[in-house]
Design a protein around this motif. Sequence first.
Motif, short mmCIF file in Angstrom:
data_model
loop_
_atom_site.label_atom_id
_atom_site.label_comp_id
_atom_site.label_asym_id
_atom_site.label_seq_id
_atom_site.Cartn_x
_atom_site.Cartn_y
_atom_site.Cartn_z
N LEU A 13 13.41 -29.07 -11.45
CA LEU A 13 14.25 -28.09 -12.14
C LEU A 13 15.20 -27.41 -11.15
N SER A 14 14.70 -27.13 -9.97
CA SER A 14 15.53 -26.48 -8.95
C SER A 14 16.67 -27.39 -8.51
N VAL A 15 16.39 -28.68 -8.38
CA VAL A 15 17.45 -29.64 -8.03
C VAL A 15 18.49 -29.68 -9.14
N ALA A 16 18.02 -29.64 -10.41
CA ALA A 16 18.95 -29.63 -11.54
C ALA A 16 19.82 -28.36 -11.52
N GLN A 57 2.19 -27.22 -10.96
CA GLN A 57 3.38 -27.93 -11.44
C GLN A 57 4.55 -27.77 -10.48
N LEU A 58 4.24 -27.83 -9.19
CA LEU A 58 5.27 -27.59 -8.18
C LEU A 58 6.35 -28.67 -8.22
N THR A 71 4.54 -15.53 -3.64
CA THR A 71 3.62 -14.59 -4.30
C THR A 71 2.57 -15.32 -5.14
N GLU A 72 2.89 -16.55 -5.55
CA GLU A 72 1.95 -17.33 -6.35
C GLU A 72 1.01 -18.17 -5.49
N GLY A 73 1.13 -18.06 -4.16
CA GLY A 73 0.20 -18.71 -3.26
C GLY A 73 0.63 -20.08 -2.74
N VAL A 74 1.87 -20.45 -2.93
CA VAL A 74 2.36 -21.73 -2.40
C VAL A 74 2.57 -21.58 -0.89
N GLY A 75 2.19 -22.61 -0.14
CA GLY A 75 2.28 -22.55 1.31
C GLY A 75 3.71 -22.58 1.82
N LEU A 76 3.90 -22.07 3.04
CA LEU A 76 5.23 -22.05 3.64
C LEU A 76 5.78 -23.45 3.87
N LYS A 77 4.90 -24.41 4.14
CA LYS A 77 5.33 -25.79 4.36
C LYS A 77 5.99 -26.34 3.10
N GLU A 78 5.34 -26.13 1.96
CA GLU A 78 5.89 -26.63 0.69
C GLU A 78 7.19 -25.90 0.35
N ILE A 79 7.21 -24.59 0.61
CA ILE A 79 8.43 -23.82 0.33
C ILE A 79 9.58 -24.30 1.20
N GLY A 80 9.26 -24.69 2.43
CA GLY A 80 10.28 -25.18 3.34
C GLY A 80 10.99 -26.42 2.82
N PHE A 81 10.25 -27.27 2.08
CA PHE A 81 10.87 -28.47 1.52
C PHE A 81 11.91 -28.13 0.46
N LEU A 98 23.02 -19.77 -7.00
CA LEU A 98 22.69 -20.06 -5.60
C LEU A 98 21.65 -19.08 -5.08
N TYR A 99 21.84 -17.78 -5.34
CA TYR A 99 20.90 -16.79 -4.84
C TYR A 99 19.57 -16.84 -5.58
N ILE A 100 19.58 -17.32 -6.82
CA ILE A 100 18.31 -17.54 -7.52
C ILE A 100 17.48 -18.57 -6.77
N LEU A 101 18.13 -19.63 -6.33
CA LEU A 101 17.43 -20.70 -5.61
C LEU A 101 16.99 -20.28 -4.21
N PHE A 102 17.82 -19.51 -3.53
CA PHE A 102 17.56 -19.19 -2.13
C PHE A 102 16.82 -17.87 -1.92
N GLN A 103 16.77 -17.02 -2.94
CA GLN A 103 16.09 -15.74 -2.80
C GLN A 103 14.91 -15.60 -3.75
N LEU A 104 15.17 -15.80 -5.04
CA LEU A 104 14.14 -15.53 -6.04
C LEU A 104 13.05 -16.60 -6.07
N VAL A 105 13.44 -17.86 -6.09
CA VAL A 105 12.45 -18.94 -6.18
C VAL A 105 11.48 -18.94 -5.00
N PRO A 106 11.95 -18.86 -3.74
CA PRO A 106 10.98 -18.81 -2.64
C PRO A 106 10.05 -17.60 -2.71
N ALA A 107 10.57 -16.43 -3.10
CA ALA A 107 9.72 -15.25 -3.23
C ALA A 107 8.67 -15.45 -4.31
N TRP A 108 9.06 -16.05 -5.41
CA TRP A 108 8.13 -16.35 -6.51
C TRP A 108 7.03 -17.30 -6.04
N LEU A 109 7.42 -18.37 -5.38
CA LEU A 109 6.45 -19.36 -4.92
C LEU A 109 5.47 -18.75 -3.93
#
Length: 236
Positions: free
Chosen positions: A114-117, A107-108, A42-52, A29-40
């Motif tokens: 993968l995150s849904v899985a 490859q967002l 830092t890699e330049g993904v917009g906040l709008k996409e991260i919000g989804f 759960l914390y991988i999805l809610f903490q690590l993945v958003p931070a990774w996205l």
Amino acid sequence: MISQELKQTIFNRRMLICVFTGFASGLPLYILFQLVPAWLRTEGVGLKEIGFFSLIQLPYAWKFVWAPLLDRYTPLSIGRRRSWMLITQLALLVLVACLGFFSPLSQLSTIAMLSVAVAFFSATQDVTLDAYRRELLPDVELGLGNSIHVQAYRISGLIPGALSLILADYLPWQSVFIITAGFMLVGVAMTLVIKEAMVKPLVPKGLREAIITPFKDFFQRNSWQGGLLVLAFFFL
């Protein structure tokens, strides 16, 4: 001074198992809610996409839909609860490790799937861990056991929320996700070491019984009025 009875209640094998169930349950759960958003981010993904990505929490809300299947079927010879625990934990180990091999910019959609899985197998693991813990703990230890489980659940957030982010300053993200996924081995080891809580569990004869019997038992324990009040509290 702590009484001998209290010591025996706190420092026993069942409470130790609750520590491991909480850690294994909270980590994905914390991988999805903490690590993945931070990774996205830092890699330049917009906040709008991260919000989804907040939509990936839906499996946690709908896990009751497939929970009866976990009661009805025993896929491995190691026991009903341990079978589903091992399957979900190995799936989470592989899926989390694979996340870092994809590019967030190109490859967002693959990362989202993968995150849904991960969320699906994490929610499924929660179902079987909760069922195992309920069968393991006598009624007088339920409060303490659940408290220990929740505290270990929160402590597990230090792995993706702190350690993994520190490692990201020194290692590529592929390595970070592989190392983070490796902590799921804690849950795997627990599953292999423990035994089924119930020697002769009552396995539903069909999906109808798997769905209806728990509701009947719930209302028999609490009466219709008490049961409806509990459900109203959940929903409201």
